[in-house]
Scaffold this active site. Structure first.
Site, PDB file in Angstrom:
ATOM      1  N   LYS A  21       0.865  -1.192   0.000  1.00  0.00           N
ATOM      2  CA  LYS A  21       0.000   0.000   0.000  1.00  0.00           C
ATOM      3  C   LYS A  21       0.887   1.223   0.000  1.00  0.00           C
ATOM      4  CE  LYS A  21      -4.004   2.052   0.450  1.00  0.00           C
ATOM      5  NZ  LYS A  21      -3.669   2.735  -0.825  1.00  0.00           N
ATOM      6  N   LYS A  60       5.533   3.366   8.362  1.00  0.00           N
ATOM      7  CA  LYS A  60       4.357   4.221   8.558  1.00  0.00           C
ATOM      8  C   LYS A  60       3.090   3.371   8.605  1.00  0.00           C
ATOM      9  CE  LYS A  60       4.174   7.627   5.752  1.00  0.00           C
ATOM     10  NZ  LYS A  60       3.954   8.654   4.735  1.00  0.00           N
ATOM     11  N   LYS A  96       5.300   1.799  -3.142  1.00  0.00           N
ATOM     12  CA  LYS A  96       5.182   3.157  -3.701  1.00  0.00           C
ATOM     13  C   LYS A  96       5.438   3.078  -5.194  1.00  0.00           C
ATOM     14  CE  LYS A  96       4.564   7.504  -2.375  1.00  0.00           C
ATOM     15  NZ  LYS A  96       3.808   8.056  -1.230  1.00  0.00           N
ATOM     16  N   ASP A 155      -0.348  10.845  -4.470  1.00  0.00           N
ATOM     17  CA  ASP A 155       0.798  11.501  -3.810  1.00  0.00           C
ATOM     18  C   ASP A 155       1.015  12.770  -4.635  1.00  0.00           C
ATOM     19  OD1 ASP A 155       3.118  10.920  -1.714  1.00  0.00           O
ATOM     20  OD2 ASP A 155       4.127  11.702  -3.467  1.00  0.00           O
ATOM     21  N   THR A 192      -4.721  13.513   5.435  1.00  0.00           N
ATOM     22  CA  THR A 192      -3.297  13.681   5.772  1.00  0.00           C
ATOM     23  C   THR A 192      -3.090  14.993   6.535  1.00  0.00           C
ATOM     24  OG1 THR A 192      -2.786  12.487   3.748  1.00  0.00           O
ATOM     25  CG2 THR A 192      -0.958  13.562   4.862  1.00  0.00           C
ATOM     26  N   ASN A 236      -2.472  19.010  -1.615  1.00  0.00           N
ATOM     27  CA  ASN A 236      -3.460  18.342  -0.776  1.00  0.00           C
ATOM     28  C   ASN A 236      -3.111  18.421   0.713  1.00  0.00           C
ATOM     29  OD1 ASN A 236      -3.980  15.403   0.602  1.00  0.00           O
ATOM     30  ND2 ASN A 236      -5.776  16.172  -0.481  1.00  0.00           N
TER      31      ASN A 236
HETATM   32  P1  NDP Z   1       0.443  17.797  -4.142  1.00  0.00           P
HETATM   33  O1  NDP Z   1       0.879  17.437  -5.505  1.00  0.00           O
HETATM   34  O2  NDP Z   1      -1.005  17.974  -3.879  1.00  0.00           O
HETATM   35  O3  NDP Z   1       1.190  19.118  -3.670  1.00  0.00           O
HETATM   36  C1  NDP Z   1       2.582  19.184  -3.616  1.00  0.00           C
HETATM   37  C2  NDP Z   1       2.983  20.594  -3.307  1.00  0.00           C
HETATM   38  O4  NDP Z   1       4.373  20.648  -3.014  1.00  0.00           O
HETATM   39  C3  NDP Z   1       2.740  21.519  -4.486  1.00  0.00           C
HETATM   40  O5  NDP Z   1       2.421  22.794  -4.011  1.00  0.00           O
HETATM   41  C4  NDP Z   1       4.098  21.506  -5.169  1.00  0.00           C
HETATM   42  O6  NDP Z   1       4.360  22.672  -5.919  1.00  0.00           O
HETATM   43  C5  NDP Z   1       5.027  21.442  -3.999  1.00  0.00           C
HETATM   44  N1  NDP Z   1       6.266  20.803  -4.448  1.00  0.00           N
HETATM   45  C6  NDP Z   1       6.409  19.550  -4.950  1.00  0.00           C
HETATM   46  N2  NDP Z   1       7.676  19.311  -5.286  1.00  0.00           N
HETATM   47  C7  NDP Z   1       8.332  20.440  -5.025  1.00  0.00           C
HETATM   48  C8  NDP Z   1       9.672  20.825  -5.149  1.00  0.00           C
HETATM   49  N3  NDP Z   1      10.602  19.973  -5.666  1.00  0.00           N
HETATM   50  N4  NDP Z   1      10.018  22.071  -4.743  1.00  0.00           N
HETATM   51  C9  NDP Z   1       9.086  22.906  -4.221  1.00  0.00           C
HETATM   52  N5  NDP Z   1       7.782  22.612  -4.090  1.00  0.00           N
HETATM   53  C10 NDP Z   1       7.433  21.391  -4.471  1.00  0.00           C
HETATM   54  O7  NDP Z   1       1.072  16.684  -3.183  1.00  0.00           O
HETATM   55  P2  NDP Z   1       0.628  16.285  -1.706  1.00  0.00           P
HETATM   56  O8  NDP Z   1       0.161  17.473  -0.960  1.00  0.00           O
HETATM   57  O9  NDP Z   1      -0.224  15.092  -1.804  1.00  0.00           O
HETATM   58  O10 NDP Z   1       2.034  15.798  -1.110  1.00  0.00           O
HETATM   59  C11 NDP Z   1       2.927  16.678  -0.409  1.00  0.00           C
HETATM   60  C12 NDP Z   1       3.875  15.841   0.439  1.00  0.00           C
HETATM   61  O11 NDP Z   1       3.128  15.078   1.401  1.00  0.00           O
HETATM   62  C13 NDP Z   1       4.735  14.827  -0.310  1.00  0.00           C
HETATM   63  O12 NDP Z   1       5.978  14.693   0.335  1.00  0.00           O
HETATM   64  C14 NDP Z   1       3.946  13.528  -0.144  1.00  0.00           C
HETATM   65  O13 NDP Z   1       4.783  12.389  -0.282  1.00  0.00           O
HETATM   66  C15 NDP Z   1       3.465  13.697   1.297  1.00  0.00           C
HETATM   67  N6  NDP Z   1       2.311  12.883   1.669  1.00  0.00           N
HETATM   68  C16 NDP Z   1       1.144  12.954   0.982  1.00  0.00           C
HETATM   69  C17 NDP Z   1       0.051  12.208   1.363  1.00  0.00           C
HETATM   70  C18 NDP Z   1      -1.280  12.328   0.707  1.00  0.00           C
HETATM   71  O14 NDP Z   1      -2.241  11.722   1.219  1.00  0.00           O
HETATM   72  N7  NDP Z   1      -1.432  13.079  -0.379  1.00  0.00           N
HETATM   73  C19 NDP Z   1       0.162  11.251   2.487  1.00  0.00           C
HETATM   74  C20 NDP Z   1       1.401  11.320   3.210  1.00  0.00           C
HETATM   75  C21 NDP Z   1       2.430  12.093   2.775  1.00  0.00           C
HETATM   76  P3  NDP Z   1       4.403  22.595  -7.528  1.00  0.00           P
HETATM   77  O15 NDP Z   1       2.978  22.501  -7.938  1.00  0.00           O
HETATM   78  O16 NDP Z   1       5.054  23.863  -7.938  1.00  0.00           O
HETATM   79  O17 NDP Z   1       5.215  21.364  -7.891  1.00  0.00           O
END
Ligand code: NDP
Length: 445
Positions: free
Chosen positions: A90, A114, A126, A166, A210, A241
Site C-alpha cells: 500500500k 508508517k 510506492k 501523492d 493527511t 493536498n
Molecule cells: P500535491 O501534488 O497535492 O502538492 C505538492 C505541493 O508541493 C505543491 O504545491 C508543489 O508545488 C510542492 N512541491 C512539490 N515538489 C516540489 C519541489 N521539488 N520544490 C518545491 N515545491 C514542491 O502533493 P501532496 O500534498 O499530496 O504531497 C505533499 C507531500 O506530502 C509529499 O511529500 C507527499 O509524499 C506527502 N504525503 C502525501 C500524502 C497524501 O495523502 N497526499 C500522504 C502522506 C504524505 P508545484 O505545484 O510547484 O510542484
C-alpha cells in the site's frame, strides 16, 4: 554506528549506488533503531535488517503516450513492492519530473514503517513516474494515466497492491487510472485504488485526512507541554493536498497559518491564509501560489524563496523531501519556532533533524505525523470490502483515534528505549518491531 550495522549499510550502498534519497532513508532508520538491533539477537540471526532494506519486487516500465499534437512522448513508470509482511502493498503514486528510482524506493521504504504504525493490515509500496502534469491538458493527463495503467494493472489488485495518490496524483488522476483498470480487468474492483471520488467508492474525509491527521498529531505533541494550537502562528510549505487541509485544520483549532509555497516561490500572508481562495486556485483552477498573493491585500509573493524565514511558533513542512536544511532550522529557531511536524515525507535533511533535536524542539517524523492519509486509505478499503459508506464524522473520528494511538505508541516506545520524547526513535522503532516480529513468524522468505 556499530561495525556490524555499518557493514550492512555499506552493502546497501554498494547494491543501490546513485540512490541518495534511498540511502538517506535507510541510514536514518538504522541509526535510530540501533540499540534495538544490537539487543535483539533473534533479529540478527534471521537477517531482518538485511531483508527489510531489500524490496520484495521492483517494477520499472516504459510509458508511451501521445500529446495533443499527436507527438509520441515517453516516460518511465515505477512500482516498488517493498514489503508485504503485514498485508497487501500500500502506498501512493507520484507524478513529478524529479521522480527517480531512488525517490520511489525511499518513499516505499518509509511506507513500510508508517503503515505498520497505523495498526492496519497493510504492507509498504510506492510508485510513480517522471511525468509532469503541470501544463498538460485533461486529455493528455488521461492518456498518460491510461498508458501507465496498461502496465501497472498487471501488478496490482485489492489483495495484492493498492496504490493511491501523492504529489501530482489527486482525484482526477485516480479517476482516469481506475477507469482504465476497470476496462482492462473487466470487473469493478473498488478496493484496487484509494483516493477515489466519493460517488464511486471513495471515502469521505480521505481528501482531508493527511492534513487533518498531521494537525491532530501536532496538537497531541503540544499537549505534552501543556500547550495548544490556539493563537499560534504556523508556517506551512507546499500548496497541495496536504498543505491545504493542514491549514484548514489549524484554523479550526484557532491557529493562524501564514504561509504557502510551490516550486516557483513562497507566499507570506500576515492575515492568515484564506483557505477557500487557496482551494479555488489550486484545486479548481490548478494555478500557482503567486496568483493567491495577487488576490490578497497584504500577502507577498517571494520568487524562489522558502517560507522558513518568517516569524512563527510552529512549522509544518508539507511539500517535498529535503526541503528543510540545517540553516532553515537555525533560522526557524531564531524566529521563534518551537515545533516541527512533517506533513511531507522526509522534508528535513539529516543535518536539519540534528539541529532541531539538539535545540530540544518538538520534532515528529512524517512516518508518524502524516500517517493519517494512508490510515484513511485503509478505512476506504474497509468500506469497499463491506460495501458500506461511512459518514464524514465516523471516518474523522477513526482518523483522530489512529493519530492519537500513533502518538502514544511513539512516546511509549521512545520511553522504553531510554530516549523519552524522541518521536523519531519512537516511530522508527515501533514500526520496525511490528514488521520484524511478523517477519520472524512468517519464516525466511
Ligand atoms: P500535491 O501534488 O497535492 O502538492 C505538492 C505541493 O508541493 C505543491 O504545491 C508543489 O508545488 C510542492 N512541491 C512539490 N515538489 C516540489 C519541489 N521539488 N520544490 C518545491 N515545491 C514542491 O502533493 P501532496 O500534498 O499530496 O504531497 C505533499 C507531500 O506530502 C509529499 O511529500 C507527499 O509524499 C506527502 N504525503 C502525501 C500524502 C497524501 O495523502 N497526499 C500522504 C502522506 C504524505 P508545484 O505545484 O510547484 O510542484
Amino acid at each position: 554506528m556499530d561495525s556490524r550495522l555499518e557493514r550492512i549499510y555499506e552493502e546497501a550502498l554498494k547494491r543501490n549506488p546513485t540512490q541518495p534519497e534511498f540511502q538517506q532513508a535507510v541510514r536514518e532508520v538504522i541509526e535510530s533503531v540501533e540499540p534495538l538491533l544490537l539487543e535483539r539477537t533473534d533479529y540478527q540471526e534471521a537477517a531482518i535488517l538485511e531483508r527489510i532494506i531489500e524490496p520484495e519486487r521492483q517494477i520499472m516500465f516504459r510509458v508511451a503516450w501521445q500529446d495533443d499534437q499527436n507527438k509520441v512522448r515517453v516516460n518511465r513508470g515505477y512500482r516498488i513492492q517493498f514489503n508485504s509482511t503485514l498485508g497487501p502493498y500500500k502506498g501512493g503514486l507520484r507524478f513529478h519530473p524529479s521522480v527517480t528510482l531512488s525517490v520511489i524506493k525511499f518513499l516505499g521504504f518509509e511506507q513500510i514503517f508508517k503503515n505498520a504504525l497505523t495498526g492496519q493490515g497493510i504492507g509498504g509500496g510506492k510508485g510513480g513516474s517522471d511525468f509532469d502534469p503541470h501544463g498538460k491538458t485533461d486529455n493528455e493527463v488521461m492518456r498518460f494515466c491510461q498508458a501507465f495503467m496498461m502496465e501497472l494493472s498487471k501488478h496490482i489488485g485489492a489483495d495484492i497492491d493498492v496504490p493511491a495518490g501523492d504529489i501530482g496524483v489527486g482525484a482526477r488522476e485516480i479517476g482516469y487510472l481506475f477507469g482504465q483498470y476497470k476496462r482492462l480487468v473487466h470487473r469493478n474492483e473498488a478496493g484496487v485504488l484509494t483516493g477515489k471520488r466519493v460517488g464511486w467508492g471513495g471515502s469521505l474525509c480521505r481528501t482531508e485526512a493527511t492534513g487533518y491527521g498531521l494537525v491532530t498529531f501536532t496538537k497531541a505533541m503540544l499537549g505534552t507541554r501543556d500547550d495548544s494550537i490556539a493563537g499560534k502562528r504556523v508556517l506551512v510549505s507546499g500548496a497541495g493536498n496536504v498543505a491545504i487541509y493542514a491549514i484548514e485544520k489549524v484554523q479550526k483549532e484557532g491557529g493562524i497559518a501564514v504561509s504557502i509555497s510551490d516550486s516557483s516561490g513562497a507566499v507570506y500572508d500576515p492575515d492568515g491564509i484564506d483557505v477557500e481562495l487557496l482551494k479555488d486556485i489550486k484545486e479548481v483552477r490548478r494555478g500557482r501560489v503567486s496568483e493567491y498573493a495577487e488576490l490578497r491585500p497584504n500577502a507577498q509573493f517571494r520568487p524562489d524563496a522558502k517560507v522558513w524565514g518568517i516569524p512563527a511558533d510552529l512549522a509544518l513542512p508539507c511539500a517535498t523531501q529535503n526541503e528543510v536544511d540545517a540553516n532553515d532550522v537555525r533560522e526557524m529557531i531564531a524566529n521563534g519556532v518551537k515545533l516541527i511536524a512533517e506533513g511531507a515525507n522526509m522534508p528535513l535533511t539529516p543535518g536539519a533533524i540534528e539541529i532541531a533535536q539538539a535545540a530540544n524542539l518538538l520534532y515528529a517524523p512524517g512516518k508518524a505525523a502524516n500517517a493519517g492519509g494512508v490510515a484513511t486509505s485503509a478505512l476506504e478499503m474497509q468500506q469497499n470490502a463491506s460495501l458500506q459508506a461511512w459518514s464524514f464524522e465516523a471516518v474523522e473520528q477513526k482518523l483522530d483515534e489512529i493519530m492519537l494511538d500513533i502518538h502514544s505508541t511513539c512516546l511509549s516506545t521512545a520511553q522504553e528505549l531510554g530516549v523519552p520524547g524522541n518521536y523519531l526513535v519512537g516511530a522508527n522503532a515501533a514500526g520496525f518491531m511490528k514488521v520484524a516480529d511478523a517477519m520472524l513468524e512468517q519464516g525466511i522468505i
